[in-house]
Enzyme design. Structure first.
Site, PDB file in Angstrom:
ATOM      1  N   HIS A  28       0.838  -1.213   0.000  1.00  0.00           N
ATOM      2  CA  HIS A  28       0.000   0.000   0.000  1.00  0.00           C
ATOM      3  C   HIS A  28       0.871   1.261   0.000  1.00  0.00           C
ATOM      4  O   HIS A  28       0.443   2.324   0.457  1.00  0.00           O
ATOM      5  CB  HIS A  28      -0.942   0.031   1.208  1.00  0.00           C
ATOM      6  CG  HIS A  28      -1.818  -1.169   1.333  1.00  0.00           C
ATOM      7  ND1 HIS A  28      -3.066  -1.252   0.768  1.00  0.00           N
ATOM      8  CD2 HIS A  28      -1.611  -2.369   1.942  1.00  0.00           C
ATOM      9  CE1 HIS A  28      -3.603  -2.426   1.034  1.00  0.00           C
ATOM     10  NE2 HIS A  28      -2.729  -3.137   1.733  1.00  0.00           N
TER      11      HIS A  28
ATOM     12  N   LYS B 231      19.576  17.622 -12.837  1.00  0.00           N
ATOM     13  CA  LYS B 231      18.484  16.678 -12.616  1.00  0.00           C
ATOM     14  C   LYS B 231      18.623  15.490 -13.568  1.00  0.00           C
ATOM     15  O   LYS B 231      18.848  15.649 -14.766  1.00  0.00           O
ATOM     16  CB  LYS B 231      17.135  17.355 -12.846  1.00  0.00           C
ATOM     17  CG  LYS B 231      15.933  16.558 -12.344  1.00  0.00           C
ATOM     18  CD  LYS B 231      14.671  17.422 -12.386  1.00  0.00           C
ATOM     19  CE  LYS B 231      13.517  16.743 -11.669  1.00  0.00           C
ATOM     20  NZ  LYS B 231      13.044  15.556 -12.387  1.00  0.00           N
TER      21      LYS B 231
ATOM     22  N   GLU C  71      10.655   5.340 -18.268  1.00  0.00           N
ATOM     23  CA  GLU C  71       9.479   6.078 -18.714  1.00  0.00           C
ATOM     24  C   GLU C  71       9.086   5.678 -20.136  1.00  0.00           C
ATOM     25  O   GLU C  71       7.892   5.640 -20.472  1.00  0.00           O
ATOM     26  CB  GLU C  71       9.747   7.578 -18.631  1.00  0.00           C
ATOM     27  CG  GLU C  71       9.826   8.096 -17.201  1.00  0.00           C
ATOM     28  CD  GLU C  71      10.357   9.516 -17.121  1.00  0.00           C
ATOM     29  OE1 GLU C  71      10.532  10.145 -18.188  1.00  0.00           O
ATOM     30  OE2 GLU C  71      10.601   9.995 -15.999  1.00  0.00           O
TER      31      GLU C  71
ATOM     32  N   SER D 110      16.350  17.660 -17.326  1.00  0.00           N
ATOM     33  CA  SER D 110      15.527  18.857 -17.337  1.00  0.00           C
ATOM     34  C   SER D 110      16.186  19.956 -18.152  1.00  0.00           C
ATOM     35  O   SER D 110      17.412  20.100 -18.150  1.00  0.00           O
ATOM     36  CB  SER D 110      15.296  19.350 -15.905  1.00  0.00           C
ATOM     37  OG  SER D 110      14.623  20.588 -15.900  1.00  0.00           O
TER      38      SER D 110
END
Length: 470
Positions: free
Chosen positions: A189, A325, A332, A319
């Site tokens: 969870h 970053k 992805e 980025s």
């Protein structure tokens, strides 16, 4: 363009102007003009499969004495060129066309007939080798296209997808072994749960891919059945009784894969359940890849304010505005492939269920989407393995630190102080920002030696009751 740029070919509807440098004929040209829909054309795999069908048909018909030996040999030679990819530019018909794929079947017939005419010393467009009477002898679009669908799909699974999945399985297996000693916080969870080894999680991923290979491989049995020989509706009208079995043997020899005549030609042409089954397995594998990619993105989140349990590779700057970053870009891309495959599955399952009486009229779009899904999954699996999974590292210090702080360690106390007292320990530890060990010893539930034995995080990653001899 001048008239010199075109030649005139004809079909049952009349004359058509066809580009001089095209091997296709009037029916293909009509299809090009009738279906300016998407710009999507069939893949290399499918065009090659069409060449395999036409080659095998010519071999079988030649052996049976149904077409002249010289004609059969010329068709075989021309089909070999199609199989080899020498004429891919000669297949311009849009995927969104007649539902039987007749336009693409005639495209193949015309290209091979005109090239075969050249081979026997005649001119393109002369009809020396005829697209219908010779190249398509004993065939119909209704059995040729589903045969090509099965050949292309089975080849793509065996030659592209399964090897790519095996690469990913091996990569995950290597991380499984490498990370076997890394104890970390489990999560259910998305909340802290009892400890688990990072290697165990990767073992679960490896097992998912292993089962995925089995799933897609099981679909190949039904894909090995070929519709060829059923002609228009499955009766086999205008086909020699020995043609289907003989052609299937030639197809098996050509591809090195075990194809055979369909058990029931009516089923093979009126329904495409085998394609729906195969794509269902592809969708399941895609879901596995998506789950793994999502997990790895979460485990690598940070680098300072996320879970940070694994260190991801620095594939590229993440980025255009935030310096330094790094994003999980390869993972992805896997997520996006999954979205596409799910969409393709909706198309394939809808099309496969859409047959009407003696023919399914979604053949082109079923073939196109299935082959696209296989290609996407194969490429994504290879890239995911080589550019992401292979380059992962475990952040052992972070894993150890988080395990020590985990409230879920209180689970091991159940067998020693009871669930209720263990709950009190967990709540006190959270409220006072202490570890489970600090509270359980400080409140006198266990002494330090007992706490060491009961709260052994590594022992919690195996079946048993920590601190109790069995």
């Amino acid at each position: 363009m001048s008239n010199e740029d075109y030649r005139t070919e004809s079909d049952s509807l009349g004359e058509m102007a066809v580009p001089t440098d095209a091997y296709w004929g009037a029916q293909t040209q009509r299809a090009v003009e009738n279906f300016p829909i998407s710009g999507f054309t069939f893949s290399r795999r499918f065009i090659s499969a069409l060449g395999v069908v036409k080659k095998a048909a010519a071999q079988a018909n030649g052996e049976l004495g149904l077409i002249e030996a010289e004609t059969a040999e010329a068709i075989v030679d021309a089909a070999d060129e199609v199989i080899a990819g020498e004429h891919d530019g000669q297949f311009p018909v849009d995927v969104f066309q007649t539902g039987s794929g007749t336009s693409t079947n005639m495209n193949a017939n015309e290209v091979i007939a005109n090239r075969a005419s050249e081979i026997v010393g005649a001119e393109v467009g002369s009809g020396a080798v005829h697209p219908n009477d010779d190249v398509n002898f004993g065939q119909s679009s209704n059995d040729v296209i589903p045969t090509a669908m099965h050949i292309a799909t089975l080849e793509a699974i065996e030659r592209d997808l399964v090897p790519a999945l095996e690469t990913l399985r091996a990569s995950l297996g290597e991380r499984e072994a490498e990370f076997d000693t890394v104890v970390k916080t489990g999560r259910t969870h998305l909340q802290d749960a009892t400890p688990v080894r990072l290697g165990q999680e990767f073992g679960g991923y490896r097992s998912q891919i292993d089962k995925g290979i089995s799933r897609v491989s099981r679909t190949t049995r039904n894909l090995s059945e070929l519709a060829l020989g059923g002609t228009a509706v499955g009766t086999g009208l205008n086909t020699h009784p020995d043609f289907p079995e003989l052609a299937a043997e030639y197809i098996s020899n050509e591809t090195g894969l075990p194809f055979e005549e369909a058990v029931d030609h009516f089923e093979a042409q009126a329904a495409h359940d085998a394609m729906a089954e195969a794509h269902g397995a592809l969708r399941t594998v895609s879901g596995s890849l998506n789950k793994i990619a999502n997990d790895l993105r979460l485990l690598a989140s940070g680098p300072r304010n996320g879970l940070g349990e694994i260190d991801q590779p620095e594939n590229q700057p993440g980025s255009s505005i935030m310096p330094g970053k790094i994003n999980p870009v390869v993972a992805e891309s896997v997520n996006q492939v999954h979205a596409q495959v799910v969409g393709n599955d909706a198309t394939v399952s809808t099309g496969a269920a859409g047959g009407q009486i003696d023919l399914n009229l979604y053949k082109p779009v079923i073939a196109y989407n299935t082959l696209e899904s296989i290609s996407l999954l194969a490429n994504a699996s290879e890239a995911f393995a080589e550019k992401f999974v292979d380059r992962l590292d475990a952040n052992r210090e972070q894993c150890e630190r988080q395990v020590e702080q985990s409230m879920a360690l209180a689970t091991a106390l159940n067998a020693h102080i009871g669930y209720d007292d263990a709950s009190k320990v967990a709540k006190q530890a959270l409220a006072e920002d202490k570890t489970i060990r600090e509270v359980v010893v400080g409140e006198g539930y266990l002494d330090e030696d007992e706490a060491d034995e009961v709260l052994d995080a590594h022992a919690m990653t195996e079946r048993g009751i920590p601190g109790r001899e069995e």
